[in-house]
Design a protein around this motif. Structure first.
Motif, PDB file in Angstrom:
ATOM      1  N   ILE A  46       0.851  -1.198   0.000  1.00 45.38           N
ATOM      2  CA  ILE A  46       0.000   0.000   0.000  1.00 45.38           C
ATOM      3  C   ILE A  46       0.886   1.246   0.000  1.00 45.38           C
ATOM      4  CG2 ILE A  46      -1.786   1.320   1.220  1.00 45.38           C
ATOM      5  CD1 ILE A  46      -2.626  -1.251   2.621  1.00 45.38           C
ATOM      6  N   ILE A  47       0.577   2.190  -0.862  1.00 42.97           N
ATOM      7  CA  ILE A  47       1.158   3.532  -0.776  1.00 42.97           C
ATOM      8  C   ILE A  47       0.026   4.495  -0.436  1.00 42.97           C
ATOM      9  CG2 ILE A  47       2.235   5.434  -2.035  1.00 42.97           C
ATOM     10  CD1 ILE A  47       3.842   3.456  -3.621  1.00 42.97           C
ATOM     11  N   MET A  48       0.228   5.290   0.635  1.00 44.45           N
ATOM     12  CA  MET A  48      -0.744   6.303   1.030  1.00 44.45           C
ATOM     13  C   MET A  48      -0.149   7.677   0.756  1.00 44.45           C
ATOM     14  SD  MET A  48      -2.233   4.858   4.625  1.00 44.45           S
ATOM     15  CE  MET A  48      -2.912   3.207   4.784  1.00 44.45           C
ATOM     16  N   LEU A  49      -0.881   8.516   0.049  1.00 49.00           N
ATOM     17  CA  LEU A  49      -0.438   9.865  -0.299  1.00 49.00           C
ATOM     18  C   LEU A  49      -1.382  10.880   0.343  1.00 49.00           C
ATOM     19  CD1 LEU A  49       0.210   9.338  -4.128  1.00 49.00           C
ATOM     20  CD2 LEU A  49       1.919   9.347  -2.313  1.00 49.00           C
ATOM     21  N   ASP A  50      -0.838  11.767   1.176  1.00 49.36           N
ATOM     22  CA  ASP A  50      -1.642  12.778   1.867  1.00 49.36           C
ATOM     23  C   ASP A  50      -1.360  14.139   1.239  1.00 49.36           C
ATOM     24  OD1 ASP A  50      -3.080  14.336   3.603  1.00 49.36           O
ATOM     25  OD2 ASP A  50      -2.246  13.463   5.433  1.00 49.36           O
ATOM     26  N   GLU A  51      -2.307  14.645   0.449  1.00 48.87           N
ATOM     27  CA  GLU A  51      -2.168  15.924  -0.268  1.00 48.87           C
ATOM     28  C   GLU A  51      -0.816  16.012  -0.982  1.00 48.87           C
ATOM     29  OE1 GLU A  51      -4.510  17.791  -0.827  1.00 48.87           O
ATOM     30  OE2 GLU A  51      -5.946  17.757   0.813  1.00 48.87           O
ATOM     31  N   PRO A  52      -0.535  15.057  -1.873  1.00 53.77           N
ATOM     32  CA  PRO A  52       0.813  14.966  -2.439  1.00 53.77           C
ATOM     33  C   PRO A  52       1.187  16.100  -3.385  1.00 53.77           C
ATOM     34  CG  PRO A  52      -0.669  13.456  -3.560  1.00 53.77           C
ATOM     35  CD  PRO A  52      -1.436  14.023  -2.403  1.00 53.77           C
ATOM     36  N   THR A  53       0.200  16.809  -3.953  1.00 56.35           N
ATOM     37  CA  THR A  53       0.530  17.836  -4.949  1.00 56.35           C
ATOM     38  C   THR A  53       0.633  19.238  -4.361  1.00 56.35           C
ATOM     39  OG1 THR A  53      -1.793  18.200  -5.558  1.00 56.35           O
ATOM     40  CG2 THR A  53      -0.608  16.487  -6.751  1.00 56.35           C
ATOM     41  N   ASN A  54       0.410  19.381  -3.056  1.00 59.65           N
ATOM     42  CA  ASN A  54       0.320  20.727  -2.470  1.00 59.65           C
ATOM     43  C   ASN A  54       1.573  21.569  -2.659  1.00 59.65           C
ATOM     44  OD1 ASN A  54      -2.300  20.842  -1.637  1.00 59.65           O
ATOM     45  ND2 ASN A  54      -1.844  21.085   0.527  1.00 59.65           N
ATOM     46  N   ASN A  55       2.743  20.960  -2.519  1.00 60.25           N
ATOM     47  CA  ASN A  55       3.987  21.735  -2.547  1.00 60.25           C
ATOM     48  C   ASN A  55       4.809  21.484  -3.811  1.00 60.25           C
ATOM     49  OD1 ASN A  55       3.583  22.845   0.110  1.00 60.25           O
ATOM     50  ND2 ASN A  55       4.100  20.843   0.930  1.00 60.25           N
ATOM     51  N   LEU A  56       4.165  20.991  -4.859  1.00 61.36           N
ATOM     52  CA  LEU A  56       4.884  20.649  -6.086  1.00 61.36           C
ATOM     53  C   LEU A  56       4.527  21.591  -7.217  1.00 61.36           C
ATOM     54  CD1 LEU A  56       4.525  16.744  -6.155  1.00 61.36           C
ATOM     55  CD2 LEU A  56       6.259  18.135  -5.007  1.00 61.36           C
ATOM     56  N   ASP A  57       5.504  21.848  -8.098  1.00 60.83           N
ATOM     57  CA  ASP A  57       5.180  22.555  -9.334  1.00 60.83           C
ATOM     58  C   ASP A  57       4.635  21.547 -10.342  1.00 60.83           C
ATOM     59  OD1 ASP A  57       7.372  21.119 -10.203  1.00 60.83           O
ATOM     60  OD2 ASP A  57       8.666  22.850 -10.504  1.00 60.83           O
ATOM     61  N   ILE A  58       4.217  22.041 -11.506  1.00 57.53           N
ATOM     62  CA  ILE A  58       3.558  21.171 -12.484  1.00 57.53           C
ATOM     63  C   ILE A  58       4.497  20.071 -12.967  1.00 57.53           C
ATOM     64  CG2 ILE A  58       2.547  21.119 -14.804  1.00 57.53           C
ATOM     65  CD1 ILE A  58       1.382  23.889 -14.195  1.00 57.53           C
ATOM     66  N   GLN A  59       5.771  20.422 -13.208  1.00 54.24           N
ATOM     67  CA  GLN A  59       6.729  19.416 -13.682  1.00 54.24           C
ATOM     68  C   GLN A  59       6.826  18.254 -12.692  1.00 54.24           C
ATOM     69  OE1 GLN A  59      10.916  20.261 -13.278  1.00 54.24           O
ATOM     70  NE2 GLN A  59      11.379  19.401 -15.282  1.00 54.24           N
ATOM     71  N   ASN A  60       6.929  18.568 -11.396  1.00 53.96           N
ATOM     72  CA  ASN A  60       7.074  17.503 -10.396  1.00 53.96           C
ATOM     73  C   ASN A  60       5.766  16.752 -10.165  1.00 53.96           C
ATOM     74  OD1 ASN A  60       9.883  17.380  -9.411  1.00 53.96           O
ATOM     75  ND2 ASN A  60       9.552  19.544  -8.983  1.00 53.96           N
ATOM     76  N   ILE A  61       4.623  17.416 -10.364  1.00 55.40           N
ATOM     77  CA  ILE A  61       3.345  16.696 -10.308  1.00 55.40           C
ATOM     78  C   ILE A  61       3.290  15.658 -11.432  1.00 55.40           C
ATOM     79  CG2 ILE A  61       0.836  16.904 -10.622  1.00 55.40           C
ATOM     80  CD1 ILE A  61       0.977  19.616  -9.238  1.00 55.40           C
ATOM     81  N   GLU A  62       3.772  16.028 -12.607  1.00 55.93           N
ATOM     82  CA  GLU A  62       3.774  15.094 -13.741  1.00 55.93           C
ATOM     83  C   GLU A  62       4.721  13.927 -13.479  1.00 55.93           C
ATOM     84  OE1 GLU A  62       4.705  17.671 -17.002  1.00 55.93           O
ATOM     85  OE2 GLU A  62       2.622  18.312 -17.275  1.00 55.93           O
ATOM     86  N   ILE A  63       5.848  14.200 -12.829  1.00 56.51           N
ATOM     87  CA  ILE A  63       6.789  13.125 -12.461  1.00 56.51           C
ATOM     88  C   ILE A  63       6.121  12.169 -11.467  1.00 56.51           C
ATOM     89  CG2 ILE A  63       8.926  12.634 -11.191  1.00 56.51           C
ATOM     90  CD1 ILE A  63      10.030  15.279 -12.421  1.00 56.51           C
ATOM     91  N   LEU A  64       5.457  12.743 -10.446  1.00 58.83           N
ATOM     92  CA  LEU A  64       4.758  11.923  -9.453  1.00 58.83           C
ATOM     93  C   LEU A  64       3.653  11.113 -10.118  1.00 58.83           C
ATOM     94  CD1 LEU A  64       4.171  11.131  -6.497  1.00 58.83           C
ATOM     95  CD2 LEU A  64       2.679  13.141  -6.355  1.00 58.83           C
ATOM     96  N   THR A  65       2.891  11.733 -11.020  1.00 55.76           N
ATOM     97  CA  THR A  65       1.803  11.042 -11.721  1.00 55.76           C
ATOM     98  C   THR A  65       2.334   9.841 -12.493  1.00 55.76           C
ATOM     99  OG1 THR A  65       0.565  13.113 -11.943  1.00 55.76           O
ATOM    100  CG2 THR A  65      -0.048  11.311 -13.418  1.00 55.76           C
TER     101      THR A  65
END
Length: 529
Positions: A478-497
Motif C-alpha cells: 500500500i502507498i498512502m499519499l496525503d495531499e501529495p501535490t500541495n507543494n509541487l510545481d507542475i513538472q514535479n506533479i507530472e513526475i509523481l503522476t
C-alpha cells in the motif's frame, strides 16, 4: 493597466533570479504564470504587487493590485480586519454609529458606509462562518486564512488581482467557489498555481524560465498541447542530430582509413623508386601533415555536432529517466488488506462522523479519501496505519508493507545528506556507484550527493522519496499519499503522476486536486461527512 519592461531581480547575495522580463497585463486579462520551482514566479508576483522591487527595469501601473500571498505567517499577530486592511475603517464606523462623530473618524471612514456589510457578504460567500473581524489570524487554519484574503477581493473590488497558489489549502467546496469566481469575474487576474483545473479557466499562459517569459494564447490544456508538439519536434531534432553525428563519425573513420591506405601505398612506391632518405622524410612529413589536417577538420565537425546534440538533449524533459523499477512479484491482486466495521473516532466528546464507517480495501484498488477540511481524513489514514485505534468499531488489517507519504515528506531524514538518505533504503546490497546511478536518474547529480536533505525543495524531496523507494526495490503493498501535490510545481506533479501510474499495488490518496485524481485513475471514493 500594468507593464513590466526589462525587469531584473537579484537575490541579496547578488545571484540573478531572472533578467530582462517583459509583461503586459491589460484590463480583464486572465493570466496563468507558470514555471518550474525556483524560476521566480512568486517573486515576480510580489514585484507586480509592489511588495518587492527589481534591481533594474521599469514598472508602470495604472491601478493598485490586490495581492493574495501563498504564505500567511507574517499576519499571525494581526486581527482579521488588520490583515484585510479595513481595521481603521471598521473602528471608525463603529465609533460613529455609537455617537462618537469626530472629524478624524469621518476622514478615516471616507464615506465608506458599507464596509462592514461588504465584509459580511464576502465572508458568507466564502463560507467563513463564525469568523469575527477582530479575531486574531493565528487562530485560523490555512484554508480559513486563504479564504479571508479571497474575501478581500469582494471587499476592496480591485481592478487587478494577483493570486499566489490560492487553492493550496482549500478543500473541494472552497476550490469550486474559487473556480466560480475566476470564471465569472471581470477583474484582471494574474495567478501562480499548479492547480490545472484552475489554470484551464484562464485564457493566457505565461511561462517563466531562464529565457524570460514565453506567452501562450490559450488555457493550460492549449499550453500543454503546444509543449507536446514542441517536445515531439525536439525529439525529432535530437534523432536527426544523432543520425548526423553517426554519419560524421563514419565519414571520419572511412576518410582516415582511406588516407592510411593511400599513405601506405605511396610509401611502397617511394621505396621501390629508390628515393634518397631526405626526399622520403619530406614526403612522409607532408603526408603526416595532410593526415593531421584532415583529422582536425573531421574532429572539429564531429565536435560541433556533438555540442549541438548535447544542447538539444538539455531541453528534453526528464520524465523518461525516472522509472520506479519495483519488484512487484509479491503483490497479490484481490487480497483483502483492510476491513473496517462501524468505526468512529472523537477528539473530545463529539464523534467525527455522523455515520460510522464500513468498508473493505482490496489489493490493487485505487481509492481517494474525500471530505471537507476538518472531516477526519488524516485521522482515518492514521487508523489505517495502526497509529490510532478507533473508539468505536474495529479495523482488521492484513500484515502488509505500507508506505505513508505526507505533504511534508516526513520519511526524508533532514539530518542526512541526499546520498545517506538513499543509502538508508539499500536493502539489496547495491554498490555505492549503483546508488549514485539511481540518484542521477532522479536528477540528483554529483553536486547533490553531499547536500543536506533539509535544503531540498518540496519537489526535490518528492523525487528523493521516489528514488529511495526504487532503491528499496520491493514494491510496498500500500502507498498512502496525503495531499501529495500541495507543494509541487507542475513538472514535479507530472513526475509523481508517472511514477504512481507505474506502481501496481494499492493506492490510497487524500487530495482535493481533481485533475490529479483523474490522471492517476482513481476508481473508488471513501466520502467523509
Amino acid at each position: 493597466m500594468l507593464i513590466l519592461q526589462g525587469v531584473t531581480y537579484t537575490h541579496p547575495n547578488r545571484d540573478i533570479l531572472f533578467s530582462d522580463i517583459n509583461l503586459v497585463v491589460n484590463k480583464q486579462d486572465k493570466i496563468a504564470l507558470i514555471g518550474n520551482n525556483g524560476a521566480g514566479k512568486s517573486t515576480l508576483l510580489k514585484i507586480l504587487a509592489g511588495v518587492l522591487h527589481p534591481a533594474s527595469g521599469i514598472i508602470k501601473s495604472e491601478v493598485q493590485p490586490y495581492y493574495v500571498p501563498q504564505l500567511f505567517g507574517q499576519y499571525n499577530d494581526h486581527t482579521v480586519a488588520q490583515a484585510l486592511g479595513v481595521a481603521d475603517k471598521i473602528i471608525a464606523l463603529r465609533e460613529i454609529l455609537a455617537g462618537n462623530v469626530t472629524d478624524v473618524h469621518m476622514t478615516t471612514l471616507d464615506d465608506d458606509w458599507t464596509i462592514e456589510e461588504r465584509c459580511e457578504e464576502a465572508f458568507a460567500y466564502w463560507q467563513l462562518h463564525d469568523i469575527d473581524l477582530m479575531q486574531p489570524m493565528r487562530m485560523l487554519s490555512g484554508g480559513q486564512k486563504t479564504k479571508i484574503f479571497l474575501a478581500g477581493i469582494t471587499i476592496h473590488q480591485p481592478e487587478l488581482v494577483l493570486l499566489d497558489e490560492p487553492s493550496n489549502h482549500l478543500d473541494i467546496r472552497a476550490r469550486r467557489l474559487l473556480y466560480d469566481y475566476v470564471s465569472s469575474t471581470g477583474h484582471a487576474l494574474v495567478i501562480v498555481s499548479h492547480d490545472r483545473t484552475l489554470l484551464n479557466l484562464l485564457d493566457t499562459v505565461c511561462e517563466l524560465s531562464k529565457r524570460g517569459i514565453t506567452v501562450y494564447g490559450g488555457n493550460y490544456e492549449f499550453y500543454a498541447e503546444q509543449k507536446m508538439i514542441a517536445g515531439e519536434a525536439l525529439s525529432q531534432d535530437v534523432k536527426s542530430k544523432e543520425k548526423e553525428l553517426r554519419k560524421a563519425r563514419d565519414t571520419e573513420r572511412e576518410s582516415m582509413e582511406r588516407q592510411q591506405k593511400l599513405d601506405a601505398r605511396g610509401k611502397k612506391k617511394q621505396e621501390k623508386a629508390g628515393l634518397p632518405t631526405i626526399s622520403m622524410n619530406t614526403l612522409r612529413n607532408n603526408a603526416e601533415k595532410s593526415t593531421s589536417r584532415m583529422k582536425g577538420v573531421h574532429a572539429e565537425k564531429v565536435g560541433n555536432i556533438s555540442d549541438e546534440l548535447n544542447e538539444l538533449r538539455k531541453e528534453l524533459p526528464d520524465m523518461d529517466k525516472m522509472k520506479m523499477d519495483f519488484d512487484n512479484s509479491s503483490l497479490h491482486k484481490g487480497k483483502i488488506l483492510v476491513t473496517a466495521k462501524e468505526i468512529n473516532f472523537s477528539y473530545g466528546s463529539k464523534l467525527l462522523w455522523e455515520e460510522p464507517l464500513n468498508f473493505q480495501i482490496v489489493s490493487g484498488e485505487r481509492i481517494v479519501v474525500k471530505g471537507p477540511n476538518g472531516s477526519g481524513k488524516t485521522t482515518l489514514i492514521r487508523m489505517l496505519l495502526g497509529e490510532l485505534v478507533p473508539q468505536q468499531g474495529t479495523i482488521g488489517r492484513a500484515i502488509v508493507k505500507t508506505v505513508y507519504i505526507d505533504q511534508d515528506y516526513s520519511l526524508i531524514d533532514n539530518s542526512r545528506s541526499v546520498y545517506e538518505q538513499a543509502a538508508q533504503y539499500n536493502k539489496t546490497g547495491l554498490q555505492e556507484h549503483e546508488i549514485k546511478t539511481r540518484l542521477n536518474r532522479f536528477l540528483f547529480t554529483r553536486e547533490y550527493w553531499d547536500k543536506p536533505c533539509i535544503a531540498l525543495s518540496g519537489g526535490e524531496k518528492m523525487r528523493l522519496m521516489l528514488c529511495s523507494l526504487t532503491i528499496g526495490n520491493q514494491a510496498p503493498d500500500i502507498i498512502m499519499l496525503d495531499e501529495p501535490t500541495n507543494n509541487l510545481d507542475i513538472q514535479n506533479i507530472e513526475i509523481l503522476t508517472a511514477a504512481v501510474n507505474e506502481y501496481q499495488g494499492t493506492l490510497i490518496v487524500i487530495s482535493h486536486d481533481e485533475y490529479f485524481l483523474g490522471e492517476i485513475n482513481i476508481v473508488r471514493e471513501i466520502e467523509l461527512s
